[in-house]
Design an enzyme around this catalytic site. Sequence first.
Site, short mmCIF file in Angstrom:
data_model
loop_
_atom_site.label_atom_id
_atom_site.label_comp_id
_atom_site.label_asym_id
_atom_site.label_seq_id
_atom_site.Cartn_x
_atom_site.Cartn_y
_atom_site.Cartn_z
N CYS A 43 -0.39 13.40 -16.52
CA CYS A 43 -0.78 13.12 -15.14
C CYS A 43 -1.82 14.10 -14.63
O CYS A 43 -2.85 13.71 -14.10
CB CYS A 43 0.46 13.15 -14.24
SG CYS A 43 0.10 12.80 -12.51
N CYS A 48 -3.25 10.60 -13.85
CA CYS A 48 -3.32 10.29 -12.42
C CYS A 48 -4.35 11.12 -11.66
O CYS A 48 -5.14 10.59 -10.87
CB CYS A 48 -1.96 10.51 -11.76
SG CYS A 48 -0.52 10.34 -12.80
N LYS A 51 -8.12 10.72 -12.79
CA LYS A 51 -8.46 9.31 -12.54
C LYS A 51 -8.71 9.08 -11.05
O LYS A 51 -9.67 8.41 -10.66
CB LYS A 51 -7.33 8.42 -13.02
CG LYS A 51 -7.46 6.96 -12.65
CD LYS A 51 -6.17 6.21 -12.88
CE LYS A 51 -5.10 6.62 -11.89
NZ LYS A 51 -3.80 5.96 -12.15
N LYS A 52 -7.84 9.63 -10.20
CA LYS A 52 -8.01 9.44 -8.75
C LYS A 52 -9.28 10.14 -8.27
O LYS A 52 -10.00 9.62 -7.41
CB LYS A 52 -6.79 9.98 -8.01
CG LYS A 52 -6.73 9.63 -6.52
CD LYS A 52 -6.48 8.15 -6.29
CE LYS A 52 -6.44 7.79 -4.81
NZ LYS A 52 -5.22 8.30 -4.12
N TYR A 178 -3.17 -1.15 -16.53
CA TYR A 178 -3.61 -0.24 -15.46
C TYR A 178 -4.90 0.49 -15.84
O TYR A 178 -5.88 0.47 -15.09
CB TYR A 178 -2.56 0.86 -15.25
CG TYR A 178 -1.32 0.58 -14.48
CD1 TYR A 178 -1.12 1.17 -13.24
CD2 TYR A 178 -0.30 -0.21 -14.99
CE1 TYR A 178 0.05 0.99 -12.54
CE2 TYR A 178 0.87 -0.41 -14.29
CZ TYR A 178 1.05 0.20 -13.06
OH TYR A 178 2.21 0.01 -12.37
N ALA A 180 -7.14 0.13 -18.12
CA ALA A 180 -8.35 -0.65 -18.39
C ALA A 180 -9.03 -1.10 -17.10
O ALA A 180 -10.25 -0.90 -16.93
CB ALA A 180 -7.99 -1.88 -19.23
N GLU A 182 -8.65 0.07 -14.10
CA GLU A 182 -9.08 1.21 -13.29
C GLU A 182 -10.40 1.77 -13.79
O GLU A 182 -11.33 2.01 -12.99
CB GLU A 182 -7.99 2.29 -13.31
CG GLU A 182 -6.77 1.91 -12.50
CD GLU A 182 -5.62 2.88 -12.64
OE1 GLU A 182 -4.77 2.91 -11.73
OE2 GLU A 182 -5.53 3.60 -13.66
N HIS A 441 -2.56 -1.30 15.99
CA HIS A 441 -3.81 -2.05 16.08
C HIS A 441 -4.97 -1.13 16.46
O HIS A 441 -4.81 -0.25 17.28
CB HIS A 441 -3.65 -3.14 17.15
CG HIS A 441 -4.83 -4.05 17.26
ND1 HIS A 441 -5.12 -5.02 16.32
CD2 HIS A 441 -5.82 -4.12 18.20
CE1 HIS A 441 -6.21 -5.67 16.67
NE2 HIS A 441 -6.66 -5.13 17.81
N GLU A 446 -1.16 -3.78 9.84
CA GLU A 446 -0.38 -4.52 10.83
C GLU A 446 -0.14 -5.97 10.39
O GLU A 446 0.76 -6.64 10.89
CB GLU A 446 -1.06 -4.49 12.20
CG GLU A 446 -2.36 -5.26 12.27
CD GLU A 446 -2.99 -5.20 13.67
OE1 GLU A 446 -2.30 -5.53 14.65
OE2 GLU A 446 -4.18 -4.82 13.76
#
Length: 457
Positions: A43, A48, A51-52, A178, A180, A182, A441, A446
């Site tokens: 990770c 993770c 990647k992020k 996932y 691929a 991403e 809103h 919402e």
Amino acid sequence: MANYDYDLFVIGAGSGGVRAARTAAATGAKVAVAEDRYLGGTCVNVGCVPKKLYSYAAHFHDAFEDSHGFGWTIPQAPSFDWATLRDNKIEEIKRLNGIYSRLLEGAGVTLINGRAKVIDSNAVEINGERITAEKILVAVGGWPWTPEFEGSELTVNSNQVFDLDSFPSRFLVLGGGYIAVEFASIFKGLGADTHLIYRGELFLRGFDQEVREFTRDEMAKKGVNLHFETNIERIRKVEGGLEVTLTNGEQLEVDAVLSATGRRPHLEGLGLDAIGVELDTDGTLKVNERYESSVPSILALGDVTGGPELTPVALAEAMHLVQHHFPKDPGDKPPAPLDYQNIATAVFCHPNIGTVGLSEEEARERLGAVRIYSADFRPMKHTLSGSDERCLMKLVVDDASDRVVGAHMVGDEAGETIQGIAIAVRARLTKTDFDATVGIHPTAAEEFVTMRSLTRR
């Protein structure tokens, strides 16, 4: 009682292993962790987190385009520098590695650098030394797997793709999970001419069908070249790149090929087979609800056990494991088995996917009568940006109980939205509860509390 060097010896300093080690040490247990590669596991280092970061980088491409409709003028065309992103990522990962090291040190856990091998039910060998432990925890995670075909050695895997020497202006992804989708989105956003090859009729098998189809259409609109029901026959080096021949006869010339065809337990060389630890048919370790293998002193958690391959799952398993084997009070009742239902997840393709609970298909199979509420709309942001990107939101409701059993979203920050919705789904709230909730809103979220019209039964 037997005299062991440690109460718990953990093999693997990924998210699950480190959490188990720290939590066990907090109960007074004597704990050691062995790691032969990098602290934080997949990770933090090749999953993770990077990647992020790369996904954030790729989103700027759309942001620059969207800004014009809001009055912004960019004097010259933005340019992207791969080396800057890559090297800044490396520094951030080093920082996180240091945090993990300090966390272990602060908890009183002994960190040993090296690959441990299990030599009997209560002993490991590492760096030529024999170390004994009452319990041995296998938390080594997974490793990328690439199918064999002519030229498969010319591909890169998901561990390597973050650190390419130069940016591939023509990029091909093999796979349909996932990772691929991403990376297809990421490299397209960073400016590469991108192709995704998948042998099935549609990627993201196991996700809600409507979500899969919507994501396919949105990714195609963003310019990702999608090739379904075909595979790679061979890859060969040619002047200026790689020539990829597909099983349908099509040929593509690219600069890099990412093999994103899955991960398998990283058990090679651990010695588990020699002491009789049983594996499942898919090569994962069989464990019971106490995370014990067929050899009770050998424990396992995370990706090696065949459950959801998600960091938060490994963390939760670590907490449960310690409660079972190292309770703070000997009289403590063992915890209830970890509930693997309604675990939310996100896919950081562009646009993002967020999902929790049952897909429409699963709900119909398990529950019979269901109600579907869905909305497909152009987000407010894009009324001025000029983008044709759309958003999908969907609720799956058990008709008999009115309970919301599934929630799905494809759109900006879908993971952020679904994390909140996941609490409601886990709490078994009903569609009536959703309808009674006053929305915020103007937000896209919402929509989840204003979808009154039935889409279909």
